[in-house]
Design a protein around this motif. Structure first.
Motif, PDB file in Angstrom:
ATOM      1  N   LEU A 115     -12.767 -28.653  31.469  1.00  0.00           N
ATOM      2  CA  LEU A 115     -13.546 -27.989  30.431  1.00  0.00           C
ATOM      3  C   LEU A 115     -12.817 -26.770  29.872  1.00  0.00           C
ATOM      4  O   LEU A 115     -13.365 -26.052  29.037  1.00  0.00           O
ATOM      5  CB  LEU A 115     -14.912 -27.559  30.997  1.00  0.00           C
ATOM      6  CG  LEU A 115     -15.795 -28.694  31.507  1.00  0.00           C
ATOM      7  CD1 LEU A 115     -17.075 -28.129  32.127  1.00  0.00           C
ATOM      8  CD2 LEU A 115     -16.134 -29.665  30.374  1.00  0.00           C
ATOM      9  N   ALA A 116     -11.595 -26.536  30.354  1.00  0.00           N
ATOM     10  CA  ALA A 116     -10.799 -25.405  29.893  1.00  0.00           C
ATOM     11  C   ALA A 116      -9.328 -25.732  30.126  1.00  0.00           C
ATOM     12  O   ALA A 116      -8.989 -26.757  30.714  1.00  0.00           O
ATOM     13  CB  ALA A 116     -11.203 -24.134  30.620  1.00  0.00           C
ATOM     14  N   ALA A 117      -8.472 -24.829  29.676  1.00  0.00           N
ATOM     15  CA  ALA A 117      -7.035 -25.058  29.805  1.00  0.00           C
ATOM     16  C   ALA A 117      -6.534 -24.810  31.219  1.00  0.00           C
ATOM     17  O   ALA A 117      -5.480 -25.324  31.607  1.00  0.00           O
ATOM     18  CB  ALA A 117      -6.280 -24.161  28.821  1.00  0.00           C
ATOM     19  N   SER A 118      -7.289 -24.026  32.016  1.00  0.00           N
ATOM     20  CA  SER A 118      -6.877 -23.716  33.377  1.00  0.00           C
ATOM     21  C   SER A 118      -8.104 -23.366  34.202  1.00  0.00           C
ATOM     22  O   SER A 118      -9.160 -23.032  33.645  1.00  0.00           O
ATOM     23  CB  SER A 118      -5.887 -22.543  33.392  1.00  0.00           C
ATOM     24  OG  SER A 118      -6.559 -21.342  33.059  1.00  0.00           O
ATOM     25  N   PRO A 119      -8.013 -23.414  35.535  1.00  0.00           N
ATOM     26  CA  PRO A 119      -9.156 -23.044  36.379  1.00  0.00           C
ATOM     27  C   PRO A 119      -9.638 -21.616  36.150  1.00  0.00           C
ATOM     28  O   PRO A 119     -10.822 -21.319  36.324  1.00  0.00           O
ATOM     29  CB  PRO A 119      -8.612 -23.224  37.803  1.00  0.00           C
ATOM     30  CG  PRO A 119      -7.528 -24.237  37.662  1.00  0.00           C
ATOM     31  CD  PRO A 119      -6.899 -23.954  36.338  1.00  0.00           C
ATOM     32  N   ALA A 120      -8.739 -20.718  35.757  1.00  0.00           N
ATOM     33  CA  ALA A 120      -9.133 -19.336  35.517  1.00  0.00           C
ATOM     34  C   ALA A 120     -10.021 -19.203  34.293  1.00  0.00           C
ATOM     35  O   ALA A 120     -10.798 -18.228  34.160  1.00  0.00           O
ATOM     36  CB  ALA A 120      -7.888 -18.461  35.359  1.00  0.00           C
ATOM     37  N   GLU A 121      -9.942 -20.188  33.382  1.00  0.00           N
ATOM     38  CA  GLU A 121     -10.695 -20.110  32.128  1.00  0.00           C
ATOM     39  C   GLU A 121     -11.977 -20.927  32.132  1.00  0.00           C
ATOM     40  O   GLU A 121     -12.839 -20.732  31.277  1.00  0.00           O
ATOM     41  CB  GLU A 121      -9.798 -20.591  30.984  1.00  0.00           C
ATOM     42  CG  GLU A 121      -8.539 -19.761  30.813  1.00  0.00           C
ATOM     43  CD  GLU A 121      -7.598 -20.366  29.779  1.00  0.00           C
ATOM     44  OE1 GLU A 121      -7.897 -20.258  28.578  1.00  0.00           O
ATOM     45  OE2 GLU A 121      -6.581 -20.967  30.178  1.00  0.00           O
ATOM     46  N   GLY A 122     -12.115 -21.848  33.087  1.00  0.00           N
ATOM     47  CA  GLY A 122     -13.320 -22.671  33.111  1.00  0.00           C
ATOM     48  C   GLY A 122     -13.218 -23.777  34.142  1.00  0.00           C
ATOM     49  O   GLY A 122     -12.179 -23.946  34.808  1.00  0.00           O
ATOM     50  N   GLY A 123     -14.298 -24.530  34.279  1.00  0.00           N
ATOM     51  CA  GLY A 123     -14.373 -25.552  35.313  1.00  0.00           C
ATOM     52  C   GLY A 123     -14.064 -26.947  34.803  1.00  0.00           C
ATOM     53  O   GLY A 123     -13.268 -27.135  33.881  1.00  0.00           O
ATOM     54  N   LEU A 124     -14.719 -27.903  35.418  1.00  0.00           N
ATOM     55  CA  LEU A 124     -14.502 -29.299  35.061  1.00  0.00           C
ATOM     56  C   LEU A 124     -15.760 -30.103  35.321  1.00  0.00           C
ATOM     57  O   LEU A 124     -16.664 -29.659  36.039  1.00  0.00           O
ATOM     58  CB  LEU A 124     -13.336 -29.890  35.854  1.00  0.00           C
ATOM     59  CG  LEU A 124     -13.561 -30.259  37.333  1.00  0.00           C
ATOM     60  CD1 LEU A 124     -12.418 -31.123  37.831  1.00  0.00           C
ATOM     61  CD2 LEU A 124     -13.721 -29.044  38.221  1.00  0.00           C
ATOM     62  N   GLU A 125     -15.825 -31.289  34.725  1.00  0.00           N
ATOM     63  CA  GLU A 125     -16.908 -32.229  34.968  1.00  0.00           C
ATOM     64  C   GLU A 125     -16.435 -33.304  35.943  1.00  0.00           C
ATOM     65  O   GLU A 125     -15.322 -33.814  35.818  1.00  0.00           O
ATOM     66  CB  GLU A 125     -17.346 -32.909  33.667  1.00  0.00           C
ATOM     67  CG  GLU A 125     -18.059 -32.004  32.688  1.00  0.00           C
ATOM     68  CD  GLU A 125     -18.510 -32.763  31.451  1.00  0.00           C
ATOM     69  OE1 GLU A 125     -19.448 -32.302  30.782  1.00  0.00           O
ATOM     70  OE2 GLU A 125     -17.901 -33.815  31.146  1.00  0.00           O
ATOM     71  N   VAL A 126     -17.280 -33.627  36.890  1.00  0.00           N
ATOM     72  CA  VAL A 126     -17.000 -34.706  37.837  1.00  0.00           C
ATOM     73  C   VAL A 126     -18.015 -35.804  37.563  1.00  0.00           C
ATOM     74  O   VAL A 126     -19.224 -35.577  37.653  1.00  0.00           O
ATOM     75  CB  VAL A 126     -17.105 -34.236  39.293  1.00  0.00           C
ATOM     76  CG1 VAL A 126     -16.693 -35.352  40.239  1.00  0.00           C
ATOM     77  CG2 VAL A 126     -16.245 -33.001  39.512  1.00  0.00           C
ATOM     78  N   VAL A 127     -17.528 -36.982  37.208  1.00  0.00           N
ATOM     79  CA  VAL A 127     -18.399 -38.070  36.747  1.00  0.00           C
ATOM     80  C   VAL A 127     -18.457 -39.166  37.797  1.00  0.00           C
ATOM     81  O   VAL A 127     -17.426 -39.675  38.255  1.00  0.00           O
ATOM     82  CB  VAL A 127     -17.889 -38.659  35.414  1.00  0.00           C
ATOM     83  CG1 VAL A 127     -18.840 -39.749  34.922  1.00  0.00           C
ATOM     84  CG2 VAL A 127     -17.739 -37.553  34.366  1.00  0.00           C
TER      85      VAL A 127
END
Length: 333
Positions: A115-127
């Motif tokens: 959801l972002a360019a790096s972990p410092a900037e945002g998370g992720l979706e796990v489907v």
């Protein structure tokens, strides 16, 4: 196989046992972490993260497993012959019951989306995607993938190794530790003979000797080292005099089935599951079928005979006699 997007989201993923309360704390404090896996490594990480929940506001933990319920992950608890191993399951059950860890059962990872360019900037979706196409999505900041190990034999790539294609251990040792056959901790003693490769004088001992099997104990390694050292010293008698008694886990495929069947026919909670499961485990090796073991255990505990007979019949129908002579299928993982 990697999930879709797993390589792209590698910076968000940790493996094995991150030091969530120490060196890696900054990545988990005040963030939402998904722990994938149902083994001891997953349980250890979940317990550590639960401490972080109390210490760092905003910390959240989700535990995602492929199974529809976590009973196998809880293990033998009080029936485990190793108290520390048993307490992992007991403590984890308590965290789930208290709501300190959110359980996502029946969760099969299909895709990962940053959801972002790096972990410092945002998370992720796990489907997660089911066979019928139904999807479930969890948004998190970090993933701990405690989904097992596989041995790296590349250092011995030029040697003549005799490896089992599935487990990655020796072909002689594989049948002894295959979880399709040994989920109760009942591994037969083994030493130098089970660790022998085609390459003369080459042995792998320790956790790596078990390949993908996650049931290795230090006691096993000590006996492996003693047996191999004796063989290298030319003392074949001592090398083959393997004396190893491994503590049982207190839970296995058969006894998990007993739990389900017992509950389905209404046996009282003070009789099942713990007492009956523990007694059944003790009787399994002395009886020709799981159903006979259930009946013997029920009689030992003084469970009403009609209920015990019903339980034995249900056991035979559900998981006992139908699989007693069947060969194991599929991977051990």
């Amino acid at each position: 196989m990697p999930a879709r997007g797993e390589r792209e989201t590698a910076p968000w993923i940790d493996h094995a046992l991150p030091d969530v309360l120490g060196a890696d704390r900054q990545y988990y404090a005040g963030r939402h972490t998904i722990v994938l896996g149902a083994g001891h490594s997953a349980a250890t990480t979940l317990l550590a993260l639960s401490e972080l929940v109390d210490q760092a506001p905003g910390t959240r933990v989700t535990w995602a497993i492929r199974a529809d319920d976590p009973d196998r992950a809880y293990g033998g608890e009080g029936d485990d012959a190793l108290p520390a191993r048993g307490s992992l399951g007991s403590d984890l059950r308590l965290l789930v019951d208290k709501g300190l860890v959110d359980l996502a059962a029946g969760f099969t990872v299909h895709a990962l989306r940053p959801l972002a360019a790096s972990p410092a900037e945002g998370g992720l979706e796990v489907v997660s995607r089911q066979a019928d196409g139904t999807e479930q999505v969890i948004v998190a900041d970090r993933i701990v993938a405690a989904t097992g190990y596989r041995p790296d034999h590349s250092i011995a790539g030029e040697l003549r190794l005799d490896l089992d294609a599935i487990l990655g251990t020796t072909r002689l040792l594989a049948p002894l530790i295959d979880l399709n056959d040994h989920s109760c901790g009942t591994v037969r003693p083994h030493g130098v003979d089970g660790l022998t490769h085609s390459e003369p004088g080459y042995y792998v001992i320790g956790m790596k000797s078990y390949g993908r099997a996650p049931t290795f104990l230090m006691a096993t390694g000590y006996e492996q080292a003693r047996s191999v050292a004796a063989a290298l010293a030319g003392d074949c008698t001592a090398a083959r005099d393997v004396q190893l008694e491994l503590p049982e886990t207190g839970v296995c495929s058969a006894t998990l089935g007993v739990r389900s069947v017992a509950e389905s026919i209404g046996l009282a909670p003070d009789n099942v599951p713990a007492k009956l499961i523990a007694a059944t485990t003790r009787h399994l090796s002395a009886h020709p079928s799981p159903a006979d073991a259930v009946l013997a255990a029920a009689n030992e505990l003084g469970i009403e005979s009609a209920a015990a007979l019903r339980l034995a019949v249900f056991t035979a129908e559900q998981f006992g006699e139908a699989t007693a002579t069947a060969a194991p299928e599929g991977s051990a993982i």
